[in-house]
Design a protein around this motif. Structure first.
Motif, short mmCIF file in Angstrom:
data_model
loop_
_atom_site.label_atom_id
_atom_site.label_comp_id
_atom_site.label_asym_id
_atom_site.label_seq_id
_atom_site.Cartn_x
_atom_site.Cartn_y
_atom_site.Cartn_z
N UNK A 118 35.44 3.74 64.71
CA UNK A 118 35.99 3.42 63.39
C UNK A 118 36.81 2.14 63.40
N UNK A 119 37.73 2.00 64.38
CA UNK A 119 38.63 0.84 64.35
C UNK A 119 38.78 0.13 65.70
N UNK A 120 37.93 0.46 66.69
CA UNK A 120 37.85 -0.30 67.94
C UNK A 120 39.22 -0.65 68.52
N UNK A 121 39.94 0.33 69.02
CA UNK A 121 41.24 0.07 69.64
C UNK A 121 42.41 0.34 68.74
N UNK A 122 42.16 0.70 67.48
CA UNK A 122 43.24 1.00 66.56
C UNK A 122 43.73 2.42 66.76
#
Length: 646
Positions: free
Chosen positions: A311-315
């Motif tokens: 969904x947010x790649x590292x978030x």
């Protein structure tokens, strides 16, 4: 010392790729718009390319694209745009234009720039909360990786090699496991400490660390660490307000060394001690639910975990799934991490498959990034997928989520075990079904790759400008092909002289329009009249679409609208001199009296970007601007563009 039109700072939670992708995107965008910029980076190696007080003082605007604290107070008195780092990658030109827009509020110490409506206020507050969280995750992640890798190495002697009572016991494995576990246990205190530190500085660090240790000891876990961090920041902030009556000159040392830490630890620590019971109950319930879903419906669990990871790649959403996996590892559950790792590895591999399946829809730099992502993904580095996700996020992110969900679900259905929290395919010797696990990841990645390739085909030729021109390795120093490409571009850049595509019949003066759209309609009609295009409406629609992406109104009364369409026969430049200026939502807020337009064929190989760039450079020369403004004679204007070089 050189002066810059803009300064900025970038930073991300991992500090590996996002930071430098945003830096390069902003630098390229500024160059294309004709501005100079200096970006300070906050990565895992520390602060680089530091901004001096003099450079900040001379700048006209500031762009902060960061998920971590970058000490924004030093930019007080400037027009400042503050956004997450992903925004710096997706919309660098928009951020630069906003930073230079006179309507952007002045930033003051200790507060977000004033805004006019409630939605913007809540967004600004939300951005601040997000920044605090990502600052904590940024500092926590190295502890997770270091501890996780050491634990993974200890398993090379057997899953139970660190247990003195087991036949697999090995002294070296026991030592590695102990060191790794101790390091991993610092995860929650460090998370809390640096959430608080981002707002309350050193005093917040102390109180946050103490509150984090208390919640860790009480079973608070990742959720407890987040609550402890925000609580510590709030407590110290309120203490600073309460003791503001004590003059700093006489009591600064007493407040920072004694009052804030002692009272802060007492208050925040006591509250966290009381909250540990409820937080632990929430954690236990969540873990039990995940275990039950894992056993009863592994496909549903895979869909949930896969979607979260992509969904947010590292978030924070991605990290919530990852930290849950590491927590379950500590409980001896090796199944959950198999799905998490599969979902994190699949996206970068998907970009590689996409560029292999549909080479024509991707630029050379995109194809290079896709190939390199095969290596990045194999080592559990997801960041390489970000530029692809940012290009058309509403289409590409769901495509990534589908592939990750499939990879995770297949891993859970087959009860694959992954006992290490990091490492990618490096830890295959520790996986119970390594070949099967790799096959599942490749299946998920390939499905995402097919979807990405189809999406790229859908948007092929519709992007008026290259949306992805970021090299995640700085400049590709280690790749000979990229070196040759850069050299070739540098050698040919001067060949793209705007005068080459400027015909005297396409220069019109003493015109009068009622609006921007009226001028664009005239440009579209003129393109057909002069046989530069075949369909006026299609050209006009492309002009409007470009303006919706961001105004082409520049500074000093210039606008540079451009349209790319299959209805356009050849690259051409049209110049209009207006009798009365019209509003164009320009960078400096001034009306436009000179329009320099570009017509771009559907298949262009980004040649128009070079003509645009060189024209923008010409508009930075005061002498050129003065002469262009002074004449309405088409022959003189043509001669001016021929004589001046960008």
């Amino acid at each position: 010392m050189p002066k810059y039109d803009l300064v900025g700072a970038t930073g991300c939670a991992t500090g590996i790729a996002h930071t430098f992708m945003a830096q390069e995107a902003l630098e390229k965008a500024a160059k294309e718009l004709g501005y100079s910029i200096k970006i300070e980076t906050h990565g895992q190696t520390g602060i680089e390319n530091d901004l001096s007080p003099e450079e900040i003082k001379e700048a006209k605007g500031v762009v902060i694209a960061s998920d971590v604290d970058v000490d924004a107070e030093r930019f007080a008195g400037k027009r400042v745009v503050i956004v997450p780092v992903a925004k710096g990658i997706k919309d660098p030109k928009g951020l630069i234009q906003k930073a230079l827009n006179p309507a952007t509020p002045i930033y003051k110490p200790g507060q977000v720039a004033k805004v006019s409506n409630n939605s913007q206020k809540s967004e600004s507050f939300g951005t601040k909360l997000y920044t605090l969280l990502m600052n904590g995750i940024s500092h926590m992640l190295p502890f997770v990786v270091a501890g996780g890798v050491l634990i993974a190495i200890s398993f090379l002697w057997g899953i139970y090699s660190a247990d003195p009572k087991n036949a697999q016991y090995n002294q070296l494995a026991f030592t590695l496991n102990k060191v790794g576990s101790t390091t991993m246990n610092l995860m929650v205190p460090v998370l809390a400490a640096y959430i608080a530190e981002a707002l309350a500085k050193r005093s917040g660090l102390v109180v946050g660390f103490a509150a984090g240790m208390i919640t860790f000891a009480g079973g608070g876990g990742f959720l407890g660490g987040i609550i402890a961090g925000y609580l510590a920041a709030l407590v110290v902030f309120l203490l600073q307000k309460a003791f503001k009556v004590l003059p700093d000159k006489q009591f600064r040392g007493l407040k920072s060394i004694f009052l804030y830490p002692v009272l802060g630890v007492l208050i925040a620590g006591t509250i966290m001690f009381l909250l540990n019971g409820p937080i632990e109950s929430i954690n236990v319930s969540a873990m039990n639910w995940l275990k039950s879903v894992q056993n009863s419906d592994p496909i549903v669990l895979g869909l949930i975990v896969g979607a979260m990871c992509a969904f947010d790649f590292g978030g924070p959403v991605n990290k919530a799934a990852y930290v849950t996996g590491t927590a379950l590892l500590a409980q001896g559950n090796f199944y959950f991490m198999a799905g998490v790792s599969a979902a994190c590895i699949a996206p970068p591999l998907a970009t590689g498959f996409a560029v292999l399946l549909n080479r024509k829809s991707y630029s050379k730099s995109e194809r290079t990034a896709g190939y390199v992502n095969f290596l990045l993904g194999s080592t559990h580095i997801t960041e390489g997928a970000i530029p692809f996700a940012a290009k058309h996020p509403l289409w590409n992110i769901p495509a990534f989520m589908i592939g990750s969900a499939i990879a995770a679900a297949l891993s859970y259905v087959s009860k694959i075990k992954v006992p290490a929290p990091h490492g990618g395919f490096i830890i295959l010797p520790l996986v119970n079904h390594p070949i099967l696990w790799v096959v599942y990841i490749v299946i998920g990645a390939f499905i995402s790759g097919v979807l990405l390739a189809l999406i790229a085909k859908k948007f092929e030729g519709k992007d008026s400008e290259s949306s992805m021109s970021v090299d995640i390795f700085g400049a590709g120093e280690d790749t000979e092909d990229i070196k040759e490409e850069i050299t070739e571009v540098n050698q040919k850049e001067d060949d793209h002289d705007p005068s080459e595509i400027l015909n005297i019949n396409n220069i019109k003066s003493d015109l009068e329009f009622t609006s921007r759209d009226d001028a664009l309609k005239y440009l579209a009609d003129l393109s057909v009249k002069n046989q530069l295009a075949t369909d006026s409406k299609k050209v006009y629609d492309r002009y409007l679409a470009r303006e919706e992406e961001g105004s082409t109104g520049m500074t000093d009364g210039f606008a540079i609208p451009h349209a790319q369409s299959a209805a356009i026969n050849e690259s051409a430049m049209i110049i209009l001199k207006l009798r009365k200026p019209i509003d164009w939502n320009s960078l400096d807020g001034k009306p436009i009296d000179t329009v320099i337009s570009f017509l771009i064929p559907q298949v262009d190989s980004n040649e128009h970007l070079k003509y645009l760039s060189n024209t923008a450079k010409l508009l930075t020369h005061p002498d050129f601007i003065k002469k262009l403004k002074a004449t309405n004679d088409p022959a003189a204007i043509k001669k001016l563009f021929t004589e001046y070089k960008a």
